[in-house]
Design an enzyme around this catalytic site. Structure first.
Site, PDB file in Angstrom:
ATOM      1  N   LYS A 164     -12.852  -0.793   6.210  1.00 25.79           N
ATOM      2  CA  LYS A 164     -12.929  -2.033   4.938  1.00 25.79           C
ATOM      3  C   LYS A 164     -14.257  -2.503   4.920  1.00 25.79           C
ATOM      4  O   LYS A 164     -15.490  -2.445   4.276  1.00 25.79           O
ATOM      5  CB  LYS A 164     -12.150  -2.515   4.164  1.00 25.79           C
ATOM      6  CG  LYS A 164     -10.319  -1.145   3.922  1.00 25.79           C
ATOM      7  CD  LYS A 164     -10.897  -0.075   3.052  1.00 25.79           C
ATOM      8  CE  LYS A 164      -9.141   0.738   3.625  1.00 25.79           C
ATOM      9  NZ  LYS A 164      -9.652   1.464   2.452  1.00 25.79           N
ATOM     10  N   TYR A 173       1.038  -1.383  -0.116  1.00 20.12           N
ATOM     11  CA  TYR A 173       0.075  -0.469  -0.013  1.00 20.12           C
ATOM     12  C   TYR A 173       0.818   0.960   0.030  1.00 20.12           C
ATOM     13  O   TYR A 173       1.113   1.274   0.647  1.00 20.12           O
ATOM     14  CB  TYR A 173      -1.021   0.038   1.507  1.00 20.12           C
ATOM     15  CG  TYR A 173      -2.101   1.198   1.484  1.00 20.12           C
ATOM     16  CD1 TYR A 173      -2.496   1.503   1.232  1.00 20.12           C
ATOM     17  CD2 TYR A 173      -1.972   1.467   2.689  1.00 20.12           C
ATOM     18  CE1 TYR A 173      -2.986   3.352   1.306  1.00 20.12           C
ATOM     19  CE2 TYR A 173      -2.023   3.439   3.506  1.00 20.12           C
ATOM     20  CZ  TYR A 173      -2.877   3.783   2.125  1.00 20.12           C
ATOM     21  OH  TYR A 173      -3.968   4.808   2.838  1.00 20.12           O
TER      22      TYR A 173
END
Length: 469
Positions: free
Chosen positions: A272, A145
């Protein structure tokens, strides 16, 4: 500039990454179905908007929670007054139970080992402050990421050493890659304090295998270092193999009473799995009491509001709701993932086989003009500025192979995703036409890597697009 601190004036935030640059271009020209149908579609944001109706339905059916009431009586004053940084017990209990539910109740969590933070960003940075000194290092498997360059390094001054993974084995972590990264750190005179992994992986969209997890635990045990498992996508696993939490590995009899258990830490968030990034709800879970105590003290710099904790404690305590939400959300992620995979395949673009996450790891190596990162950036700029899609280039994720991109699919409507697929398909077809070959021939023919983009003209509009389901 001289009046500012070194931290304020340095350029180590990572904001100059192409990952963030794509966001900036999107914000200048955002797609809107009515107001700006030719604008840039945001496919660089891993956000889950697929199950908002389930959340909104629960809120409508539970007005007391949203109105800060208990048994019809207002508790606004109670929530508005000072709360210490340990968090509301009711919320911490509800959160650890939800974490266990996400993991199929194969493991359990003790709320006393939980530290609340303002999102996973804060959780990861706090762990860096707890586990490493400035100039020491953590090993991270690539691709990773892009925000980790900011979250882990900027304020802590901890170094990241990449564990180089490649497409030859599906970007899986190997023992040799771990040892090579450790040796590289030693060659740079960096003291390695641990390994950090995302499971499931962002940007790959794959869950780590039990073999990889066992390998990681054996590695940190042998080196006497820490392991951080960032599991914020654990509830998005929609296909086999199922999700295996690092906690399951620790249940192995070899680690139950081992000191290694205290060197393994989990990061979690509701951004998420529950689609609530704006609520800024994150957590650290650790069996090390000193880490829990230190992280709790540091959490005072990034607390979750009492109002948020109360609302979510009520929501997560509703077991009928959470069971239905987890199941239905996984189904919707799976359907949307399949929609993007199918659309890209029809455009002659393959993806890494994945089973989790809110994105696909897309292979566009056949569209590069050369096997270089310069060519990757050239292609990325055309996709952003001409095709009108903000996607994340693999180089921003420190991928060692040019031509891979991350595409997100859960932060938009089905109609918008259809339009995005049609835009990329039209783009690929225009390249094929200029080379007089089909998209599939183009993918398989290595000599077709030199492309001419000059004749490509964006032909799609909001009013004339094909729906592909």
């Amino acid at each position: 500039m001289k009046l500012l601190s070194r931290k304020a004036s340095c350029n180590s935030h990572g904001q100059d990454s192409s990952y963030f640059a794509g966001w900036q271009e999107y914000e200048k020209n955002p797609y809107d179905e009515v107001k700006n149908p030719q604008g840039i579609i945001q496919m660089g944001l891993a956000e889950n908007q697929l199950s908002f109706d389930l959340l909104e339905s629960w809120l409508a059916q539970n007005p007391d929670a949203a109105g800060f009431k208990r048994n019809g009586e207002s508790i606004f004053r109670e929530l508005a007054l000072f709360q210490d940084y340990h968090g509301l017990p009711a919320f911490k209990n509800a959160l650890v139970e939800f974490m266990a539910e996400i993991r199929g109740n194969k493991v359990s969590f003790d709320s006393n080992n939980l530290v609340l933070t303002a999102g996973a960003t804060s959780a990861n940075e706090t762990l860096m402050f707890c586990l490493a000194n400035p100039g020491e290092a953590f090993l991270l498997p690539t691709p990773y990421y892009p925000g980790f360059d900011r979250d882990l390094k900027w304020r802590t001054e901890v170094e990241i050493v990449p564990i180089q993974c490649s497409s030859s084995n599906g970007f899986r972590i190997t023992e040799s890659a771990l040892e090579e990264a450790y040796q590289q750190a030693q060659n740079r005179n960096l003291k390695v304090k641990g390994v950090l992994v995302t499971n499931p992986s962002n940007p790959l969209g794959i869950s780590l295998s039990r073999h990889e997890l066992n390998l990681l635990v054996s590695f940190i045990a042998a080196k006497g270092i820490h392991l951080i498992s960032d599991e914020i996508y654990s509830g998005t696993v929609f296909n086999s193999p199922g999700f295996v939490s690092i906690m399951e590995v620790l249940m192995n009899k070899n680690y139950v009473n081992s000191p290694v258990r205290n060197r393994v830490h989990i990061v979690y968030s509701l951004s998420k799995d529950l689609g609530l990034p704006g609520f800024r709800v994150g957590a650290i879970y650790s069996n090390d009491k000193m880490v829990v105590e230190s992280a709790t003290k540091m959490s005072s710099f990034g607390l979750i509001s009492s109002q948020t904790q109360y609302l979510l404690s009520e929501m997560l305590s509703d077991k009928k709701f959470t069971k239905n939400y987890v199941s239905e959300n996984r189904k919707r992620v799976k359907q949307r993932h399949a929609m993007l995979i199918r659309g890209l395949k029809n455009a002659g673009i393959p993806c890494l086989e994945s089973n989790a996450g809110l994105f696909c790891w897309v292979d566009m190596r056949h569209l590069l003009s050369s096997k270089t990162f310069e060519a990757e950036m050239e292609l990325w700029k055309k996709i952003v500025y001409q095709v009108g899609l903000n996607i994340s280039p693999g180089s921003s994720c420190h991928c060692i192979e040019p031509g891979w991109f991350r595409m997100c699919f859960a932060n938009m409507s089905e109609q918008t995703l259809n339009l995005a697929i049609q835009r990329i398909k039209s783009f690929v077809n225009s390249i094929s036409e200029s080379n007089n070959i089909s998209p599939n021939q183009q993918y398989s023919n290595k000599s077709s890597r030199r492309k001419s983009f000059s004749k490509w003209v964006f032909r799609l509009s909001f009013h004339d697009r094909e729906t592909e389901r």
